[in-house]
Write a protein that holds these residues in place. Structure first.
Motif, PDB file in Angstrom:
ATOM      1  N   GLU A  71      -5.861  20.796 -47.239  1.00  0.00           N
ATOM      2  CA  GLU A  71      -4.474  20.923 -46.760  1.00  0.00           C
ATOM      3  C   GLU A  71      -4.406  21.788 -45.499  1.00  0.00           C
ATOM      4  OE1 GLU A  71      -1.469  20.697 -50.227  1.00  0.00           O
ATOM      5  OE2 GLU A  71      -3.134  21.893 -50.995  1.00  0.00           O
ATOM      6  N   ALA A  72      -5.361  21.599 -44.629  1.00  0.00           N
ATOM      7  CA  ALA A  72      -5.433  22.361 -43.380  1.00  0.00           C
ATOM      8  C   ALA A  72      -5.397  21.376 -42.208  1.00  0.00           C
ATOM      9  CB  ALA A  72      -6.713  23.196 -43.331  1.00  0.00           C
ATOM     10  N   THR A  73      -4.426  21.547 -41.339  1.00  0.00           N
ATOM     11  CA  THR A  73      -4.272  20.655 -40.190  1.00  0.00           C
ATOM     12  C   THR A  73      -4.779  21.355 -38.932  1.00  0.00           C
ATOM     13  OG1 THR A  73      -2.319  19.632 -41.181  1.00  0.00           O
ATOM     14  CG2 THR A  73      -2.633  19.331 -38.810  1.00  0.00           C
ATOM     15  N   VAL A  74      -5.825  20.804 -38.356  1.00  0.00           N
ATOM     16  CA  VAL A  74      -6.380  21.379 -37.123  1.00  0.00           C
ATOM     17  C   VAL A  74      -5.463  21.028 -35.961  1.00  0.00           C
ATOM     18  CG1 VAL A  74      -8.333  21.367 -35.527  1.00  0.00           C
ATOM     19  CG2 VAL A  74      -8.736  21.227 -38.005  1.00  0.00           C
ATOM     20  N   TRP A  75      -5.017  22.061 -35.225  1.00  0.00           N
ATOM     21  CA  TRP A  75      -4.108  21.778 -34.099  1.00  0.00           C
ATOM     22  C   TRP A  75      -4.760  21.999 -32.749  1.00  0.00           C
ATOM     23  CZ3 TRP A  75      -2.322  25.279 -30.441  1.00  0.00           C
ATOM     24  CH2 TRP A  75      -2.574  26.629 -30.690  1.00  0.00           C
ATOM     25  N   GLY A  91      -0.721  26.118 -45.296  1.00  0.00           N
ATOM     26  CA  GLY A  91       0.284  26.839 -46.063  1.00  0.00           C
ATOM     27  C   GLY A  91       1.283  27.604 -45.213  1.00  0.00           C
ATOM     28  N   GLY A  92       1.617  27.087 -44.040  1.00  0.00           N
ATOM     29  CA  GLY A  92       2.592  27.736 -43.173  1.00  0.00           C
ATOM     30  C   GLY A  92       2.029  28.852 -42.326  1.00  0.00           C
ATOM     31  N   SER A  93       0.730  29.067 -42.375  1.00  0.00           N
ATOM     32  CA  SER A  93       0.104  30.119 -41.576  1.00  0.00           C
ATOM     33  C   SER A  93      -0.974  29.530 -40.688  1.00  0.00           C
ATOM     34  CB  SER A  93      -0.517  31.190 -42.485  1.00  0.00           C
ATOM     35  OG  SER A  93       0.465  31.771 -43.308  1.00  0.00           O
ATOM     36  N   GLU A  94      -1.230  30.231 -39.590  1.00  0.00           N
ATOM     37  CA  GLU A  94      -2.296  29.793 -38.708  1.00  0.00           C
ATOM     38  C   GLU A  94      -3.566  30.556 -39.025  1.00  0.00           C
ATOM     39  OE1 GLU A  94      -2.149  30.934 -34.674  1.00  0.00           O
ATOM     40  OE2 GLU A  94      -3.568  29.405 -34.009  1.00  0.00           O
ATOM     41  N   SER A  95      -4.686  29.857 -39.058  1.00  0.00           N
ATOM     42  CA  SER A  95      -5.989  30.477 -39.289  1.00  0.00           C
ATOM     43  C   SER A  95      -6.972  29.880 -38.298  1.00  0.00           C
ATOM     44  CB  SER A  95      -6.478  30.222 -40.723  1.00  0.00           C
ATOM     45  OG  SER A  95      -5.576  30.748 -41.672  1.00  0.00           O
ATOM     46  N   SER A 427      -5.150   8.006 -24.533  1.00  0.00           N
ATOM     47  CA  SER A 427      -5.722   8.385 -25.829  1.00  0.00           C
ATOM     48  C   SER A 427      -5.830   9.891 -26.000  1.00  0.00           C
ATOM     49  CB  SER A 427      -7.124   7.768 -25.988  1.00  0.00           C
ATOM     50  OG  SER A 427      -7.063   6.365 -25.892  1.00  0.00           O
ATOM     51  N   ASN A 428      -5.604  10.647 -24.929  1.00  0.00           N
ATOM     52  CA  ASN A 428      -5.822  12.091 -24.988  1.00  0.00           C
ATOM     53  C   ASN A 428      -4.506  12.851 -25.092  1.00  0.00           C
ATOM     54  OD1 ASN A 428      -8.739  12.326 -24.758  1.00  0.00           O
ATOM     55  ND2 ASN A 428      -8.467  11.366 -22.758  1.00  0.00           N
ATOM     56  N   ARG A 429      -4.541  13.926 -25.896  1.00  0.00           N
ATOM     57  CA  ARG A 429      -3.380  14.776 -26.097  1.00  0.00           C
ATOM     58  C   ARG A 429      -3.838  16.234 -26.116  1.00  0.00           C
ATOM     59  NH1 ARG A 429      -3.696  10.270 -28.608  1.00  0.00           N
ATOM     60  NH2 ARG A 429      -2.058   8.778 -28.169  1.00  0.00           N
ATOM     61  N   PRO A 430      -3.092  17.121 -25.446  1.00  0.00           N
ATOM     62  CA  PRO A 430      -3.561  18.513 -25.348  1.00  0.00           C
ATOM     63  C   PRO A 430      -3.504  19.286 -26.655  1.00  0.00           C
ATOM     64  CG  PRO A 430      -1.390  18.262 -24.352  1.00  0.00           C
ATOM     65  CD  PRO A 430      -1.870  16.891 -24.682  1.00  0.00           C
ATOM     66  N   ILE A 431      -2.593  18.898 -27.538  1.00  0.00           N
ATOM     67  CA  ILE A 431      -2.454  19.581 -28.832  1.00  0.00           C
ATOM     68  C   ILE A 431      -2.491  18.524 -29.930  1.00  0.00           C
ATOM     69  CG2 ILE A 431      -0.908  20.952 -30.274  1.00  0.00           C
ATOM     70  CD1 ILE A 431       0.115  22.294 -27.757  1.00  0.00           C
ATOM     71  N   ALA A 432      -3.266  18.778 -30.960  1.00  0.00           N
ATOM     72  CA  ALA A 432      -3.483  17.754 -31.986  1.00  0.00           C
ATOM     73  C   ALA A 432      -2.330  17.640 -32.969  1.00  0.00           C
ATOM     74  CB  ALA A 432      -4.779  18.050 -32.733  1.00  0.00           C
ATOM     75  N   ALA A 433      -1.609  18.728 -33.197  1.00  0.00           N
ATOM     76  CA  ALA A 433      -0.521  18.719 -34.179  1.00  0.00           C
ATOM     77  C   ALA A 433       0.544  19.706 -33.739  1.00  0.00           C
ATOM     78  CB  ALA A 433      -1.058  19.102 -35.560  1.00  0.00           C
ATOM     79  N   PRO A 434       1.813  19.454 -34.065  1.00  0.00           N
ATOM     80  CA  PRO A 434       2.874  20.394 -33.682  1.00  0.00           C
ATOM     81  C   PRO A 434       2.657  21.754 -34.340  1.00  0.00           C
ATOM     82  CG  PRO A 434       3.785  18.293 -34.437  1.00  0.00           C
ATOM     83  CD  PRO A 434       2.331  18.276 -34.781  1.00  0.00           C
ATOM     84  N   ILE A 435       2.962  22.809 -33.599  1.00  0.00           N
ATOM     85  CA  ILE A 435       2.870  24.170 -34.140  1.00  0.00           C
ATOM     86  C   ILE A 435       4.085  24.954 -33.667  1.00  0.00           C
ATOM     87  CG2 ILE A 435       1.345  24.835 -32.211  1.00  0.00           C
ATOM     88  CD1 ILE A 435       0.186  27.002 -34.081  1.00  0.00           C
ATOM     89  N   LEU A 439       4.575  30.909 -34.926  1.00  0.00           N
ATOM     90  CA  LEU A 439       3.200  31.024 -35.419  1.00  0.00           C
ATOM     91  C   LEU A 439       2.230  31.229 -34.273  1.00  0.00           C
ATOM     92  CD1 LEU A 439       3.018  28.213 -38.139  1.00  0.00           C
ATOM     93  CD2 LEU A 439       2.923  30.678 -38.511  1.00  0.00           C
ATOM     94  N   LEU A 440       2.496  30.525 -33.174  1.00  0.00           N
ATOM     95  CA  LEU A 440       1.603  30.600 -32.025  1.00  0.00           C
ATOM     96  C   LEU A 440       1.626  31.985 -31.395  1.00  0.00           C
ATOM     97  CD1 LEU A 440      -0.285  28.756 -30.383  1.00  0.00           C
ATOM     98  CD2 LEU A 440       1.637  28.256 -28.879  1.00  0.00           C
ATOM     99  N   GLY A 441       2.801  32.649 -31.457  1.00  0.00           N
ATOM    100  CA  GLY A 441       2.939  33.916 -30.752  1.00  0.00           C
ATOM    101  C   GLY A 441       2.813  35.158 -31.604  1.00  0.00           C
ATOM    102  N   ASP A 442       2.569  35.000 -32.919  1.00  0.00           N
ATOM    103  CA  ASP A 442       2.546  36.205 -33.756  1.00  0.00           C
ATOM    104  C   ASP A 442       1.229  36.958 -33.696  1.00  0.00           C
ATOM    105  OD1 ASP A 442       0.785  34.736 -35.258  1.00  0.00           O
ATOM    106  OD2 ASP A 442       2.100  34.509 -36.996  1.00  0.00           O
ATOM    107  N   GLY A 443       0.235  36.360 -33.025  1.00  0.00           N
ATOM    108  CA  GLY A 443      -1.020  37.075 -32.841  1.00  0.00           C
ATOM    109  C   GLY A 443      -1.941  37.083 -34.023  1.00  0.00           C
TER     110      GLY A 443
END
Length: 445
Positions: A71-75, A91-95, A427-435, A439-443
């Motif tokens: 259940e981990a989506t690589v972005w 689970g709603g968090s970035e790792s 076929s190319n996209r800079p980000i694989a999944a929405p984020i 989450l992106l800015g919380d460090g």
């Protein structure tokens, strides 16, 4: 450490093979269970030779050096010197996870072609109908038409029938006689006859009547129109029939998921059927250092080929010997994959199925007439310009579904061919999944 992304046949085979010599492996997948789309299940994998899944699941789960992250989506993926950092949401968090080596086994998704009603409720891809059934035990409808092209239609139609649906029709656009174009592939893969006999038995058992040279040309308010097509997929207007059905499941083969490999910068090329895929060497190593790719992203070939490519990638990434027997087995399946392309090509005649009001880009609700206007009135000479005028391909899916169709429609209007550069760029996209920006800015990592 070796990170494997994707827990379908290729990813599982790669992880299992890499762990044979004790290499530390992290297997990351977006689903809650092993198997990917091909072996999607709730408790037990079913279908032809499903015992292969059970054996592989047991090996992966039993390997002490494999860590399974579900259940981990690589972005996104980043390079940090010689290391590779994989960023994912769980689970709603970035790792994130850092490793020396990476194996991509990201699979593929259904290819769709637009026709009047393809965007309405009740119209879906065969993969979606199968995912509902396998993943949730839900029948998409009581009466279903399965149509399109390719061998994937067989397990979908028979699986739905086994679950209690009435498969009103199974419509293959091509003639089965096209397999006569590939005698070498059949001789090198005689085991495929057993698979054909297996599905033929199910089709007979559930009284499914396959029809060839026919397509779903319209779907509206439970009414499906089936029309005969010629070898170029042009509709024969005098050969149509309409009847009621709950659901149409229509698919035209598969499109590889190239997003993550594109982010890493792996070299792509255009296959003979116009599909963009990754270049890899004999060990499944990509153009990028310490990045291997296995499965559909190197060419659509089915589960058998994916298993072999995954095993070779895992052995290579863990510095183990790859036997000549394994390489020859992959060669035989690659020959069969080439035969699939000859037997089930998607012909240009599909461009005539859509009407001016037919939606081409579902995310941005762009119609065929708007794309035509971008060419005829605004002067768009390529698909990129047409997309800028219309926003086709700029929605949530980032053009995964419509980009190829838009490119081919524009090429038809301008009487030009789609260039390889266009196909690769779309076929190319800079980000694989929405984020989320939060989450992106919380460090946190």
């Amino acid at each position: 450490m070796i990170i494997v992304i994707g827990a379908g046949p290729a990813g599982l085979a790669a992880a299992e093979a890499a762990a044979r010599n004790g290499s530390e492996v992290a297997l990351i997948d977006s689903a809650s269970r092993l198997g990917g789309q091909y072996w999607r299940h709730r408790s037990t994998v079913t279908g032809y030779r499903s015992n292969r899944a059970d054996l592989l699941f047991a090996k992966v789960k039993g390997a002490a050096s494999i860590t399974y992250i579900s259940e981990a989506t690589v972005w996104s993926i980043e390079r940090d010197g010689d290391l590779i950092r994989v960023n994912y949401l769980q689970g709603g968090s970035e790792s994130s996870l850092t490793a020396e080596k990476l194996i991509l086994a990201t699979g593929a998704y259904d290819r769709s072609l637009p026709f009047p009603g393809w965007d309405l409720p009740g119209s879906m891809t065969p993969g979606a109908a199968q995912a509902l059934l396998k993943g949730h035990g839900v029948l998409a409808g009581q009466s279903i038409v399965v149509a399109g092209t390719g061998p994937f239609l067989l397990p979908v139609a028979t699986g739905l029938a086994q679950a209690g649906a009435k498969v009103v029709g199974l419509y293959e656009a091509h003639s089965p006689m096209r397999w006569l174009l590939s005698p070498q592939a059949l001789l090198l893969n005689v085991s495929k006859f057993a698979e054909l006999i297996y599905y033929a038995g199910l089709i007979r058992q559930y009284r499914i009547a396959p029809r060839f040279g026919r397509v779903v040309s319209r779907f509206d308010k439970g009414q499906v129109t089936i029309t005969s097509v010629n070898s170029s997929f042009a509709l024969k207007s005098n050969r149509a029939q309409t009847f009621e059905v709950d659901v149409v499941a229509v698919g035209w083969g598969f499109s590889p998921d190239l997003t993550l490999g594109g982010i890493v910068g792996c070299k792509e090329r255009v296959d003979v059927d116009g599909t963009t895929i990754f270049e890899v060497d004999g060990d499944q190593l990509s153009s990028q250092k310490n990045v291997w790719i296995a499965g559909e992203a190197t060419g659509i070939g089915g589960a058998d080929l994916s298993l072999l490519e995954g095993e070779i990638a895992g052995l290579s990434a863990s510095s183990q010997k790859i036997s000549s027997h394994l390489r020859f087995a992959r060669f035989r399946k690659q020959v069969f994959a080439d035969a699939l392309k000859r037997s089930y090509p998607v012909k240009d005649g599909w461009r005539s199925w859509a009407e001016k009001s037919t939606t081409i880009c579902r995310c941005e609700e762009v119609s065929l007439s708007e794309i035509e206007e971008s060419v005829a009135e605004l002067g768009a000479e390529d698909s990129r310009t047409a997309k800028l005028f219309t926003r086709a391909g700029m929605g949530l899916c980032q053009g995964r579904i419509c980009s190829r169709n838009v490119s081919e429609i524009v090429a038809g209007l301008t009487k030009c061919s789609v260039t390889d550069e266009e196909r690769i760029a779309s076929s190319n996209r800079p980000i694989a999944a929405p984020i989320a920006l939060g989450l992106l800015g919380d460090g946190k990592k």
